[in-house]
Design a protein around this motif. Structure first.
Motif, PDB file in Angstrom:
ATOM      1  N   ALA A 280       0.742  -1.014   0.098  1.00 34.10           N
ATOM      2  CA  ALA A 280      -0.082  -0.079   0.135  1.00 34.10           C
ATOM      3  C   ALA A 280       0.861   1.147   0.024  1.00 34.10           C
ATOM      4  O   ALA A 280       0.568   2.187  -0.708  1.00 34.10           O
ATOM      5  CB  ALA A 280      -0.795  -0.075   1.247  1.00 34.10           C
ATOM      6  N   ASP A 281       2.013   1.316   0.588  1.00 34.22           N
ATOM      7  CA  ASP A 281       2.841   2.387   0.920  1.00 34.22           C
ATOM      8  C   ASP A 281       3.707   2.684  -0.116  1.00 34.22           C
ATOM      9  O   ASP A 281       4.250   3.765  -0.428  1.00 34.22           O
ATOM     10  CB  ASP A 281       3.654   2.209   2.094  1.00 34.22           C
ATOM     11  N   HIS A 282       4.087   1.552  -1.139  1.00 32.81           N
ATOM     12  CA  HIS A 282       4.838   1.848  -2.293  1.00 32.81           C
ATOM     13  C   HIS A 282       4.295   2.493  -3.555  1.00 32.81           C
ATOM     14  O   HIS A 282       3.341   1.958  -4.088  1.00 32.81           O
ATOM     15  CB  HIS A 282       5.660   0.571  -2.507  1.00 32.81           C
ATOM     16  N   ASP A 283       4.961   3.494  -3.940  1.00 34.64           N
ATOM     17  CA  ASP A 283       4.473   4.357  -5.374  1.00 34.64           C
ATOM     18  C   ASP A 283       4.979   3.320  -6.541  1.00 34.64           C
ATOM     19  O   ASP A 283       4.254   3.497  -7.714  1.00 34.64           O
ATOM     20  CB  ASP A 283       5.022   5.369  -5.385  1.00 34.64           C
ATOM     21  N   GLY A 284       5.830   2.512  -6.585  1.00 35.90           N
ATOM     22  CA  GLY A 284       6.281   1.654  -7.688  1.00 35.90           C
ATOM     23  C   GLY A 284       5.768   0.347  -7.973  1.00 35.90           C
ATOM     24  O   GLY A 284       5.090   0.036  -7.094  1.00 35.90           O
ATOM     25  N   ALA A 285       6.536  -0.495  -8.604  1.00 33.36           N
ATOM     26  CA  ALA A 285       6.128  -1.926  -8.792  1.00 33.36           C
ATOM     27  C   ALA A 285       6.655  -2.762  -7.750  1.00 33.36           C
ATOM     28  O   ALA A 285       7.748  -2.174  -7.119  1.00 33.36           O
ATOM     29  CB  ALA A 285       6.654  -2.353  -9.887  1.00 33.36           C
ATOM     30  N   THR A 286       5.878  -3.754  -7.190  1.00 31.63           N
ATOM     31  CA  THR A 286       6.391  -4.587  -5.995  1.00 31.63           C
ATOM     32  C   THR A 286       6.425  -6.210  -6.621  1.00 31.63           C
ATOM     33  O   THR A 286       5.380  -6.603  -7.287  1.00 31.63           O
ATOM     34  CB  THR A 286       5.550  -4.512  -4.749  1.00 31.63           C
ATOM     35  N   LEU A 287       7.618  -6.845  -6.365  1.00 32.10           N
ATOM     36  CA  LEU A 287       7.697  -8.138  -6.510  1.00 32.10           C
ATOM     37  C   LEU A 287       7.479  -9.087  -5.289  1.00 32.10           C
ATOM     38  O   LEU A 287       8.163  -8.799  -4.402  1.00 32.10           O
ATOM     39  CB  LEU A 287       8.952  -8.559  -7.191  1.00 32.10           C
ATOM     40  N   LEU A 288       6.725 -10.039  -5.185  1.00 28.82           N
ATOM     41  CA  LEU A 288       6.649 -10.901  -4.364  1.00 28.82           C
ATOM     42  C   LEU A 288       6.960 -12.216  -4.552  1.00 28.82           C
ATOM     43  O   LEU A 288       6.636 -12.700  -5.756  1.00 28.82           O
ATOM     44  CB  LEU A 288       4.851 -11.118  -3.597  1.00 28.82           C
ATOM     45  N   HIS A 289       8.179 -12.791  -3.637  1.00 27.48           N
ATOM     46  CA  HIS A 289       8.516 -13.988  -4.106  1.00 27.48           C
ATOM     47  C   HIS A 289       8.895 -14.665  -2.791  1.00 27.48           C
ATOM     48  O   HIS A 289       9.138 -14.262  -1.776  1.00 27.48           O
ATOM     49  CB  HIS A 289       9.603 -13.997  -5.044  1.00 27.48           C
ATOM     50  N   CYS A 290       8.877 -16.238  -3.092  1.00 27.83           N
ATOM     51  CA  CYS A 290       9.421 -16.945  -1.985  1.00 27.83           C
ATOM     52  C   CYS A 290      10.367 -17.871  -2.495  1.00 27.83           C
ATOM     53  O   CYS A 290      11.393 -17.231  -3.353  1.00 27.83           O
ATOM     54  CB  CYS A 290       8.478 -17.846  -1.272  1.00 27.83           C
ATOM     55  N   ALA A 291      10.320 -19.039  -2.648  1.00 26.35           N
ATOM     56  CA  ALA A 291      11.258 -19.934  -2.967  1.00 26.35           C
ATOM     57  C   ALA A 291      10.689 -20.614  -4.520  1.00 26.35           C
ATOM     58  O   ALA A 291      11.277 -20.268  -5.547  1.00 26.35           O
ATOM     59  CB  ALA A 291      11.830 -21.436  -2.166  1.00 26.35           C
ATOM     60  N   ALA A 292       9.580 -21.178  -4.343  1.00 20.98           N
ATOM     61  CA  ALA A 292       8.849 -21.505  -5.683  1.00 20.98           C
ATOM     62  C   ALA A 292       8.109 -20.458  -6.114  1.00 20.98           C
ATOM     63  O   ALA A 292       7.510 -20.631  -7.257  1.00 20.98           O
ATOM     64  CB  ALA A 292       8.101 -22.877  -5.553  1.00 20.98           C
ATOM     65  N   GLY A 293       7.323 -19.582  -5.435  1.00 23.12           N
ATOM     66  CA  GLY A 293       6.653 -18.467  -5.781  1.00 23.12           C
ATOM     67  C   GLY A 293       5.070 -19.146  -5.650  1.00 23.12           C
ATOM     68  O   GLY A 293       4.343 -18.628  -6.653  1.00 23.12           O
ATOM     69  N   LYS A 294       4.925 -20.192  -4.715  1.00 20.87           N
ATOM     70  CA  LYS A 294       3.915 -21.075  -5.127  1.00 20.87           C
ATOM     71  C   LYS A 294       3.015 -21.156  -3.658  1.00 20.87           C
ATOM     72  O   LYS A 294       1.707 -20.710  -3.700  1.00 20.87           O
ATOM     73  CB  LYS A 294       3.976 -22.773  -5.364  1.00 20.87           C
ATOM     74  N   ASP A 295       3.445 -21.186  -2.528  1.00 20.36           N
ATOM     75  CA  ASP A 295       3.017 -21.245  -1.238  1.00 20.36           C
ATOM     76  C   ASP A 295       2.853 -20.196  -0.425  1.00 20.36           C
ATOM     77  O   ASP A 295       1.734 -19.328  -0.402  1.00 20.36           O
ATOM     78  CB  ASP A 295       3.401 -22.537  -0.362  1.00 20.36           C
ATOM     79  N   ARG A 296       4.027 -19.662   0.136  1.00 22.44           N
ATOM     80  CA  ARG A 296       3.935 -18.257   0.705  1.00 22.44           C
ATOM     81  C   ARG A 296       3.662 -17.244   0.037  1.00 22.44           C
ATOM     82  O   ARG A 296       2.704 -16.361   0.282  1.00 22.44           O
ATOM     83  CB  ARG A 296       5.361 -18.142   1.543  1.00 22.44           C
TER      84      ARG A 296
END
Length: 242
Positions: A128-144
């Protein structure tokens, strides 16, 4: 960049998803992926890396230096499964930890909602606080990543079926994900993840969505109870929806 470089496994832009009130999510704002490397390239035509990277792995998995920090991204680590580490700081009863560790992905995801409520609220606040693009990742990008992304999308009003479809889309990337995971240290070396955790069962994400749908305030109400301020919830929707 070298032609030999490949895309980040399981990378996708979460724009274009339908909301329950007829809008769509914005392109170029929220991305999800498996763990990136410094040699990866992003999606064609999209600046890489995103200016904010939320790494949902533990410090034991990630090590001291994130591969995208040197490329100019601001990296924040918010571990969602610290309760499964022997020295993890998240508070959880032995019964919850045992259920998460051996009860399959549905139990893992539901346990995450219990032990990582504050961390999920922090994810929402940073987005919410970030004005630019955000990437979420973990290890597989599947569960967390799958649980955190589902929370953000449902908070923004994305249709439940579209959230499920996005979760299942990881299936097409699993070969590349598995290649990347061979380079990754396990969450807890004394307790390797069972092979069943490589699956992408719809019932696991459905169980999470059922919890939020059953909450009197929906996903936004659950997130508020987890510690997110009301204005954060409003700003998540403003950030993610056209």
């Amino acid at each position: 960049m070298s032609e030999s470089h490949s895309s980040v496994p399981n990378l996708r832009d979460l724009g274009g998803l339908p909301t329950e009130d007829g809008a769509t999510t914005s392109y170029g704002v929220l991305f999800r992926s498996a763990m990136p490397s410094a040699e990866d390239r992003g999606l064609d035509g999209v600046p890489w890396p995103p200016s904010l990277v939320l790494d949902l792995r533990s410090s034991a998995e990630s090590g001291p230096d994130h591969p995208l920090a040197g490329a100019g991204a601001t990296v924040r680590q918010i571990s969602l499964l610290e309760a499964l580490r022997p020295d993890g700081p998240q508070s959880a009863s032995p019964e919850v930890v045992a259920r998460m560790a051996s009860g399959g992905l549905e139990a893992l995801y539901l346990g995450m909602l219990e032990v990582a409520r504050a961390e999920l609220a922090q994810v929402a606040t940073l987005v919410a606080d970030h004005d630019g693009a955000t990437l979420l990742h973990c290890a597989a990008g599947k569960d967390r990543t799958g649980v955190a992304v589902a929370m953000l999308l449902r908070t923004a009003g994305v249709e439940r079926d579209a959230v499920v479809k996005d979760y299942l889309a990881t299936g097409a990337a699993m070969d590349a994900v598995l290649q990347r995971l061979r380079l990754a240290p396990p969450l807890d070396v004394s307790r390797p993840a069972p092979r069943s955790y490589l699956a992408i069962p719809q019932e696991a994400i459905d169980a999470v969505l059922d919890v939020w749908d059953a909450h009197p305030g929906g996903t936004a109400g659950w997130l508020h109870d987890a510690g997110a301020e009301a204005d954060v919830i409003d700003r998540v929707r403003a950030r993610l929806v056209d």
